[in-house]
Write a protein that holds these residues in place. Structure first.
Motif, mmCIF file in Angstrom:
data_model
loop_
_atom_site.group_PDB
_atom_site.id
_atom_site.type_symbol
_atom_site.label_atom_id
_atom_site.label_comp_id
_atom_site.label_asym_id
_atom_site.label_seq_id
_atom_site.Cartn_x
_atom_site.Cartn_y
_atom_site.Cartn_z
ATOM 1 N N VAL A 373 21.788 33.941 46.759
ATOM 2 C CA VAL A 373 22.174 32.755 47.261
ATOM 3 C C VAL A 373 22.812 32.437 46.669
ATOM 4 C CG1 VAL A 373 19.643 31.092 47.249
ATOM 5 C CG2 VAL A 373 19.520 33.696 47.886
ATOM 6 N N ARG A 374 23.216 31.605 47.356
ATOM 7 C CA ARG A 374 24.016 30.071 46.992
ATOM 8 C C ARG A 374 23.818 28.597 47.183
ATOM 9 N NH1 ARG A 374 30.127 29.329 48.726
ATOM 10 N NH2 ARG A 374 29.204 28.677 50.538
ATOM 11 N N LEU A 375 23.823 28.067 46.164
ATOM 12 C CA LEU A 375 23.579 27.032 46.737
ATOM 13 C C LEU A 375 24.262 25.456 45.744
ATOM 14 C CD1 LEU A 375 19.744 26.544 44.448
ATOM 15 C CD2 LEU A 375 20.092 27.230 46.913
ATOM 16 N N HIS A 376 24.137 24.949 46.737
ATOM 17 C CA HIS A 376 24.743 23.297 46.386
ATOM 18 C C HIS A 376 23.941 22.528 46.796
ATOM 19 C CE1 HIS A 376 26.454 19.515 47.500
ATOM 20 N NE2 HIS A 376 27.242 20.203 46.685
ATOM 21 N N ILE A 377 23.983 21.856 45.663
ATOM 22 C CA ILE A 377 22.897 21.058 44.646
ATOM 23 C C ILE A 377 23.758 19.321 44.845
ATOM 24 C CG2 ILE A 377 21.298 20.162 43.453
ATOM 25 C CD1 ILE A 377 21.171 23.026 43.270
ATOM 26 N N GLY A 378 22.746 18.791 45.941
ATOM 27 C CA GLY A 378 23.236 18.049 46.521
ATOM 28 C C GLY A 378 22.880 16.269 45.951
ATOM 29 N N LEU A 379 22.907 15.564 46.284
ATOM 30 C CA LEU A 379 22.536 14.166 45.540
ATOM 31 C C LEU A 379 21.409 12.943 45.764
ATOM 32 C CD1 LEU A 379 25.693 12.062 46.350
ATOM 33 C CD2 LEU A 379 25.321 13.241 44.512
ATOM 34 N N GLU A 380 20.022 14.377 46.576
ATOM 35 C CA GLU A 380 18.941 14.292 46.565
ATOM 36 C C GLU A 380 18.110 14.418 44.882
ATOM 37 O OE1 GLU A 380 20.629 16.805 47.881
ATOM 38 O OE2 GLU A 380 19.936 17.290 49.281
ATOM 39 N N SER A 381 17.018 13.671 45.105
ATOM 40 C CA SER A 381 16.206 13.214 43.525
ATOM 41 C C SER A 381 15.971 14.785 43.502
ATOM 42 C CB SER A 381 14.199 13.205 43.742
ATOM 43 O OG SER A 381 13.510 13.736 43.016
ATOM 44 N N ALA A 382 16.533 15.800 41.736
ATOM 45 C CA ALA A 382 16.633 16.616 41.008
ATOM 46 C C ALA A 382 14.571 16.675 41.648
ATOM 47 C CB ALA A 382 16.883 16.623 40.633
ATOM 48 N N SER A 383 14.121 16.249 40.767
ATOM 49 C CA SER A 383 12.321 16.474 40.983
ATOM 50 C C SER A 383 12.702 17.276 42.715
ATOM 51 C CB SER A 383 11.944 15.819 39.971
ATOM 52 O OG SER A 383 11.942 14.405 40.880
ATOM 53 N N ASP A 384 12.267 16.782 43.619
ATOM 54 C CA ASP A 384 12.217 16.705 44.849
ATOM 55 C C ASP A 384 12.798 17.883 44.783
ATOM 56 O OD1 ASP A 384 10.544 14.705 45.334
ATOM 57 O OD2 ASP A 384 12.071 13.696 46.109
ATOM 58 N N LEU A 385 14.473 18.494 44.688
ATOM 59 C CA LEU A 385 14.493 19.411 44.914
ATOM 60 C C LEU A 385 14.234 21.532 44.383
ATOM 61 C CD1 LEU A 385 18.983 18.760 44.695
ATOM 62 C CD2 LEU A 385 17.662 19.302 46.241
ATOM 63 N N ILE A 386 13.385 20.890 42.782
ATOM 64 C CA ILE A 386 12.935 21.905 42.093
ATOM 65 C C ILE A 386 11.304 22.154 42.648
ATOM 66 C CG2 ILE A 386 11.646 22.104 40.313
ATOM 67 C CD1 ILE A 386 14.013 20.807 38.914
ATOM 68 N N ALA A 387 10.905 21.467 43.378
ATOM 69 C CA ALA A 387 9.314 21.181 43.709
ATOM 70 C C ALA A 387 10.249 21.981 45.229
ATOM 71 C CB ALA A 387 9.073 19.839 43.824
ATOM 72 N N ASP A 388 10.544 21.787 45.699
ATOM 73 C CA ASP A 388 10.595 22.679 47.216
ATOM 74 C C ASP A 388 11.493 23.968 46.522
ATOM 75 O OD1 ASP A 388 11.729 22.917 49.840
ATOM 76 O OD2 ASP A 388 13.656 22.354 49.055
ATOM 77 N N LEU A 389 12.666 24.008 45.988
ATOM 78 C CA LEU A 389 12.376 25.415 45.208
ATOM 79 C C LEU A 389 11.617 26.630 45.057
ATOM 80 C CD1 LEU A 389 16.015 24.824 43.297
ATOM 81 C CD2 LEU A 389 16.066 26.672 45.555
ATOM 82 N N ASN A 390 10.372 25.280 44.021
ATOM 83 C CA ASN A 390 9.080 26.363 43.460
ATOM 84 C C ASN A 390 8.607 26.250 44.489
ATOM 85 O OD1 ASN A 390 7.480 26.771 42.249
ATOM 86 N ND2 ASN A 390 6.824 24.752 42.147
ATOM 87 N N ASN A 391 7.982 25.764 46.165
ATOM 88 C CA ASN A 391 7.401 25.583 46.850
ATOM 89 C C ASN A 391 8.160 27.584 48.107
ATOM 90 O OD1 ASN A 391 5.717 23.724 45.969
ATOM 91 N ND2 ASN A 391 7.111 23.298 47.605
ATOM 92 N N ALA A 392 9.351 27.355 48.139
ATOM 93 C CA ALA A 392 10.042 28.582 48.720
ATOM 94 C C ALA A 392 9.719 30.083 48.174
ATOM 95 C CB ALA A 392 11.837 28.540 48.955
ATOM 96 N N LEU A 393 10.052 29.631 46.352
ATOM 97 C CA LEU A 393 10.006 31.274 45.573
ATOM 98 C C LEU A 393 7.988 31.217 46.427
ATOM 99 C CD1 LEU A 393 11.460 30.653 42.081
ATOM 100 C CD2 LEU A 393 12.235 32.186 43.866
ATOM 101 N N LYS A 394 7.404 30.579 46.257
ATOM 102 C CA LYS A 394 6.260 31.008 46.500
ATOM 103 C C LYS A 394 5.830 31.317 47.884
ATOM 104 C CE LYS A 394 3.472 27.185 44.390
ATOM 105 N NZ LYS A 394 3.467 25.949 44.487
ATOM 106 N N ALA A 395 6.891 30.969 48.918
ATOM 107 C CA ALA A 395 6.229 31.125 50.203
ATOM 108 C C ALA A 395 7.368 32.824 50.013
ATOM 109 C CB ALA A 395 7.138 30.876 51.120
ATOM 110 N N ALA A 396 7.973 32.958 49.435
ATOM 111 C CA ALA A 396 8.469 34.399 49.534
ATOM 112 C C ALA A 396 7.372 35.459 48.677
ATOM 113 C CB ALA A 396 9.964 34.143 48.227
ATOM 114 N N ALA A 397 6.883 35.263 47.935
ATOM 115 C CA ALA A 397 6.012 36.489 46.993
ATOM 116 C C ALA A 397 5.078 37.316 47.828
ATOM 117 C CB ALA A 397 5.176 35.713 45.916
#
Ligand SMILES: *Cc1c(COP(=O)(O)O)cnc(C)c1O
Length: 397
Positions: A373-397
């Motif tokens: 998976v390729r990500l471009h990390i933009g200018l959003e809050s890093a903690s929001d992006l990490i929370a989003d990735l965390n939720n998506a990893l949960k959804a994938a499981a």
């Protein structure tokens, strides 16, 4: 105001390509306006003759709108400062800039060595254009040894991209430049990742640097533009002549947008890079993560080269996930702050589920069954992006 003598790019980027003072009023806008024109008019025939003579000498001279006037010239100057070149030629997209450079340097019967980590559509250019015009291409792992194994008497160009597309494989540009010089090859580097700010191929020995301004230079996902930058004036003339022959043109409005965007490139890149590092730190702790591809990440295989040759990083990274295809799709679909889309270098975060077919040609890819998976990390809050990735990893499981 006297001219600044600073060589620091952060300063040069704010003081290059400004509008000239009006000789009558002594005033000027800070930002150069978009100078749209098709037709250029001349005071008298002597002025027109001087322009034609200048073009014959290979100088940047305007006789018609296609080359572009002051807005284009200002942006070209910025690209020269960024890349450490003497001449920049603009193209309507990054891909058009690649095509322009290769068509200018090659002729029927020639052979090109291409690093297999290069931007995918280069292979389309090869298959649909170069081949038909009698130019042959070999794809190799981006090392001197691999290139030397494929070099032929008719090899003319060494074409590389560093870090490579999709997996950000760092190449040893100084060693490759030395090799190219030894064998009389013109070395072309796709420097879209560095965009002249964090990586400078011409200073590392390359002959031609190509940049998709569509990415970090524009920076706002609203413009397509490319540039070919060279140090050698002869090479500049060759590329400018091909540009003229192909009828390429960049809209003044797009050149203006690129100028507007590039002023803030340093802070945008730094912020994206810092956010990307925070994302890497999160990912590294996750059991689903097989490998992180990001040269600034200390565990990346290219980290030593990155440290030696680059002055910074950006928001691009890929991650190998120990997920099957369906789970990887669930992960991508569950992301809320990452838009699914190609391209990168804008203000926003993006995600791309990389097609394994696109990785097959990359010798750097371990082909270990993990989803990439390729990500471009933009200018959003890093903690929001990490929370989003965390939720998506949960959804994938
Ligand atoms: C996007 C990209 C290009 C092509 O740029 P366009 O402006 O989209 O044509 C070329 N090289 C690299 C590395 C890119 O990421």
């Amino acid at each position: 105001m006297a001219e600044s003598s600073s060589a620091h790019l952060d300063t040069l980027l704010q003081h290059t390509g400004l509008a000239e003072f009006d000789p009558k009023t002594g005033a000027a806008p800070v930002a150069i306006p978009s100078m749209r024109t098709s037709t250029v008019r001349f005071r008298d025939l002597d002025a027109l003759d001087a322009a034609h003579a200048g073009r014959a000498r290979g100088e940047r001279v305007v006789t018609y709108g296609r080359v572009g006037m002051d807005t284009h010239a200002a942006l070209e100057e910025v690209f020269c400062k960024l890349e450490g070149g003497t001449r920049a030629i603009l193209a309507p997209s990054g891909m058009a800039a690649i095509t322009l450079a290769l068509l200018a340097l090659l002729q029927s019967g020639d052979h090109v060595l291409v690093a297999d980590c290069a931007y995918g559509p280069v292979r389309t250019l090869d298959a649909s254009v170069l081949k038909r015009y009698g130019v042959s291409v070999s794809y190799c792992s981006g090392t001197v040894q691999a290139f030397e194994a494929q070099r032929r008497p008719e090899t003319r160009v060494l074409y590389v991209e560093s870090p490579g597309s999709l997996l950000f494989e760092m190449l040893d540009l100084p060693a490759l430049a030395q090799y190219a010089k030894e064998h009389g090859l013109t070395m072309v580097v796709d420097n879209t990742w560095g965009s002249g700010y964090i990586y400078r191929p011409l200073a590392l020995g390359a002959d031609v640097s190509v940049v998709a301004g569509t990415k970090y230079v524009g920076g706002h996902s609203d413009l397509m533009l490319g540039a070919v930058v060279v140090k050698d004036p002869e090479l500049g003339k060759k590329i400018a002549d091909m540009h003229y022959a192909l009828g390429l043109h960049v809209s003044a409005d797009d050149a203006w947008l690129a100028l507007r965007g590039v002023r803030t490139m340093p802070i945008r890149m730094r912020e994206s890079a810092a956010n990307a590092m925070a994302v890497c730190e999160f990912l590294a702790e996750r059991p689903e993560v097989g490998r992180i591809y990001h040269p600034a990440w200390p565990q990346d295989a290219g980290h030593a080269l990155w440290k030696r040759d680059c002055t910074g990083s950006n928001g691009m990274l890929s991650v190998a996930l120990k997920l099957d295809h369906a789970a990887a799709r669930r992960f991508v679909n569950a992301l809320k702050l990452f838009s699914i889309g190609y391209s990168w270098g804008g203000f926003e975060s993006l995600v791309q589920l990389v097609d394994p077919a696109a990785l097959k040609g990359h010798s750097y890819w371990p082909n270990d069954g993990n989803a990439v998976v390729r990500l471009h990390i933009g200018l959003e809050s890093a903690s929001d992006l990490i929370a989003d990735l965390n939720n998506a990893l949960k959804a994938a499981a």
